[in-house]
Motif scaffolding. Structure first.
Motif, PDB file in Angstrom:
ATOM      1  N   ALA A 131       0.874  -1.408   0.025  1.00 61.59           N
ATOM      2  CA  ALA A 131       0.043   0.030  -0.012  1.00 61.59           C
ATOM      3  C   ALA A 131       0.871   1.318  -0.097  1.00 61.59           C
ATOM      4  N   LEU A 132       0.650   2.146  -0.921  1.00 59.05           N
ATOM      5  CA  LEU A 132       1.508   3.470  -0.985  1.00 59.05           C
ATOM      6  C   LEU A 132       0.748   4.292  -0.260  1.00 59.05           C
ATOM      7  N   PRO A 133       1.270   5.188   0.750  1.00 58.23           N
ATOM      8  CA  PRO A 133       0.669   6.193   1.262  1.00 58.23           C
ATOM      9  C   PRO A 133      -0.265   6.939   0.457  1.00 58.23           C
ATOM     10  N   ARG A 134      -1.389   7.589   0.845  1.00 58.92           N
ATOM     11  CA  ARG A 134      -2.209   8.190   0.181  1.00 58.92           C
ATOM     12  C   ARG A 134      -1.629   9.786  -0.280  1.00 58.92           C
ATOM     13  N   ARG A 135      -0.859  10.313   0.886  1.00 59.27           N
ATOM     14  CA  ARG A 135      -0.201  11.471   0.697  1.00 59.27           C
ATOM     15  C   ARG A 135       0.644  11.503  -0.565  1.00 59.27           C
ATOM     16  N   ASN A 136       1.583  10.282  -0.632  1.00 57.83           N
ATOM     17  CA  ASN A 136       2.349  10.459  -1.876  1.00 57.83           C
ATOM     18  C   ASN A 136       1.699  10.282  -3.210  1.00 57.83           C
ATOM     19  N   THR A 137       0.716   9.512  -3.119  1.00 59.29           N
ATOM     20  CA  THR A 137      -0.232   9.302  -4.589  1.00 59.29           C
ATOM     21  C   THR A 137      -0.665  10.588  -4.794  1.00 59.29           C
ATOM     22  N   ARG A 138      -1.092  11.723  -3.863  1.00 58.32           N
ATOM     23  CA  ARG A 138      -1.690  12.835  -4.322  1.00 58.32           C
ATOM     24  C   ARG A 138      -0.522  13.691  -4.874  1.00 58.32           C
ATOM     25  N   GLN A 139       0.720  13.592  -4.110  1.00 54.23           N
ATOM     26  CA  GLN A 139       1.698  14.489  -4.706  1.00 54.23           C
ATOM     27  C   GLN A 139       2.308  14.124  -5.853  1.00 54.23           C
ATOM     28  N   ARG A 140       2.271  12.812  -6.176  1.00 57.40           N
ATOM     29  CA  ARG A 140       3.007  12.438  -7.583  1.00 57.40           C
ATOM     30  C   ARG A 140       1.797  12.893  -8.481  1.00 57.40           C
ATOM     31  N   SER A 141       0.408  12.696  -8.155  1.00 63.50           N
ATOM     32  CA  SER A 141      -0.504  13.196  -9.436  1.00 63.50           C
ATOM     33  C   SER A 141      -0.352  14.751  -9.581  1.00 63.50           C
ATOM     34  N   ALA A 142      -0.191  15.295  -8.537  1.00 66.71           N
ATOM     35  CA  ALA A 142      -0.013  16.805  -8.695  1.00 66.71           C
ATOM     36  C   ALA A 142       1.125  17.149  -9.395  1.00 66.71           C
ATOM     37  N   ILE A 143       2.276  16.261  -9.132  1.00 65.09           N
ATOM     38  CA  ILE A 143       3.549  16.623  -9.948  1.00 65.09           C
ATOM     39  C   ILE A 143       3.196  16.357 -11.416  1.00 65.09           C
ATOM     40  N   ARG A 144       2.819  15.391 -11.789  1.00 59.49           N
ATOM     41  CA  ARG A 144       2.517  15.057 -13.080  1.00 59.49           C
ATOM     42  C   ARG A 144       1.516  16.309 -13.922  1.00 59.49           C
ATOM     43  N   ASP A 145       0.751  16.780 -13.188  1.00 63.75           N
ATOM     44  CA  ASP A 145      -0.116  17.677 -13.343  1.00 63.75           C
ATOM     45  C   ASP A 145       0.523  19.239 -13.838  1.00 63.75           C
ATOM     46  N   VAL A 146       1.584  19.253 -12.896  1.00 59.48           N
ATOM     47  CA  VAL A 146       2.493  20.537 -13.025  1.00 59.48           C
ATOM     48  C   VAL A 146       3.198  20.477 -14.468  1.00 59.48           C
ATOM     49  N   PHE A 147       3.786  19.298 -14.824  1.00 62.39           N
ATOM     50  CA  PHE A 147       4.516  19.294 -15.923  1.00 62.39           C
ATOM     51  C   PHE A 147       3.346  19.249 -17.099  1.00 62.39           C
ATOM     52  N   GLU A 148       2.384  18.631 -17.021  1.00 59.82           N
ATOM     53  CA  GLU A 148       1.223  18.486 -18.094  1.00 59.82           C
ATOM     54  C   GLU A 148       0.716  19.927 -18.627  1.00 59.82           C
ATOM     55  N   HIS A 149       0.833  20.852 -17.397  1.00 58.59           N
ATOM     56  CA  HIS A 149       0.481  22.021 -17.764  1.00 58.59           C
ATOM     57  C   HIS A 149       1.542  23.198 -17.863  1.00 58.59           C
ATOM     58  N   ALA A 150       2.938  22.609 -17.529  1.00 61.45           N
ATOM     59  CA  ALA A 150       3.845  23.517 -17.900  1.00 61.45           C
ATOM     60  C   ALA A 150       4.144  24.029 -19.272  1.00 61.45           C
ATOM     61  N   GLU A 151       4.221  25.480 -19.346  1.00 57.46           N
ATOM     62  CA  GLU A 151       4.598  26.040 -20.758  1.00 57.46           C
ATOM     63  C   GLU A 151       6.025  26.122 -21.131  1.00 57.46           C
ATOM     64  N   ARG A 152       6.718  25.746 -20.448  1.00 54.97           N
ATOM     65  CA  ARG A 152       8.230  25.572 -20.391  1.00 54.97           C
ATOM     66  C   ARG A 152       8.901  24.727 -19.847  1.00 54.97           C
ATOM     67  N   PRO A 153      10.155  24.262 -19.957  1.00 53.91           N
ATOM     68  CA  PRO A 153      10.761  23.101 -19.415  1.00 53.91           C
ATOM     69  C   PRO A 153      10.876  23.612 -17.786  1.00 53.91           C
ATOM     70  N   LEU A 154      10.856  22.756 -16.888  1.00 53.66           N
ATOM     71  CA  LEU A 154      11.083  23.168 -15.576  1.00 53.66           C
ATOM     72  C   LEU A 154      12.125  22.447 -14.833  1.00 53.66           C
ATOM     73  N   THR A 155      12.937  23.027 -13.988  1.00 53.06           N
ATOM     74  CA  THR A 155      13.916  22.312 -13.244  1.00 53.06           C
ATOM     75  C   THR A 155      13.332  21.591 -12.160  1.00 53.06           C
ATOM     76  N   VAL A 156      13.796  20.653 -11.266  1.00 54.25           N
ATOM     77  CA  VAL A 156      13.122  20.059 -10.083  1.00 54.25           C
ATOM     78  C   VAL A 156      12.605  21.192  -9.291  1.00 54.25           C
ATOM     79  N   GLU A 157      13.509  22.116  -8.772  1.00 54.76           N
ATOM     80  CA  GLU A 157      13.137  23.210  -7.865  1.00 54.76           C
ATOM     81  C   GLU A 157      12.137  23.929  -8.210  1.00 54.76           C
ATOM     82  N   GLU A 158      11.883  24.304  -9.812  1.00 57.42           N
ATOM     83  CA  GLU A 158      10.721  25.183 -10.184  1.00 57.42           C
ATOM     84  C   GLU A 158       9.444  24.272 -10.045  1.00 57.42           C
ATOM     85  N   ALA A 159       9.506  23.050 -10.452  1.00 56.56           N
ATOM     86  CA  ALA A 159       8.424  21.963 -10.426  1.00 56.56           C
ATOM     87  C   ALA A 159       7.878  21.992  -8.657  1.00 56.56           C
TER      88      ALA A 159
END
Ligand SMILES: [Zn+2]
Ligand SMILES: [Zn+2]
Length: 132
Positions: free
Chosen positions: A7-35
């Motif tokens: 079982a993966l912690p729920r909080r991590n699942t939410r964070q991972r999907s939010a990170i995917r969303d950040v890149f999905e909607h990014a209009e430019r390349p992002l560093t890890v810090e920017e993401a």
């Protein structure tokens, strides 16, 4: 591979999907810090380690590709964006996507040289940073 019994912690699942969303909607390349900065705007307690791990997994899965420039932290962008080039602002250090390409680049190569690929980076100041 994770077993289905793990079982993966729920909080991590939410964070991972939010990170995917950040890149999905990014209009430019992002560093890890920017993401991470974009993620924290939505999930204030999200840690940067999760961003590093998620980005590495997305690269391994082929969803993100690195954008590498000499002396710069690696940025990442979606792998499904069509062929394009980049503009780096020397004031704010952001990197922007340029649309389109340049005709005739292959003609720069000497006779019998075979061109496989190219990348072009323009440097200067972006609309925000340049003279008004
Ligand atoms: Zn700028
Ligand atoms: Zn090109």
């Amino acid at each position: 591979m994770y077993g289905s019994s793990r079982a993966l912690p729920r909080r991590n699942t939410r964070q991972r999907s939010a990170i995917r969303d950040v890149f999905e909607h990014a209009e430019r390349p992002l560093t890890v810090e920017e993401a991470h900065a974009a993620l924290v705007a939505r999930l204030p307690r999200a840690g940067i380690a999760t961003v590093y791990r998620t980005v590495a997994a997305m690269v391994a899965q082929g969803g993100l590709v690195p954008v590498e420039m000499p002396g710069e932290p690696v940025r990442y962008e979606r792998a499904d964006i069509a062929h394009h080039h980049h503009f780096r602002c020397e004031a704010c250090r952001r990197v922007f996507d340029l649309s389109g390409c340049i005709e005739g680049l292959r003609a720069l190569a000497p006779p019998r040289f075979r061109v496989r690929d190219h990348s072009v980076t323009l440097y200067g100041t972006c609309a925000n940073c340049g003279p008004a």
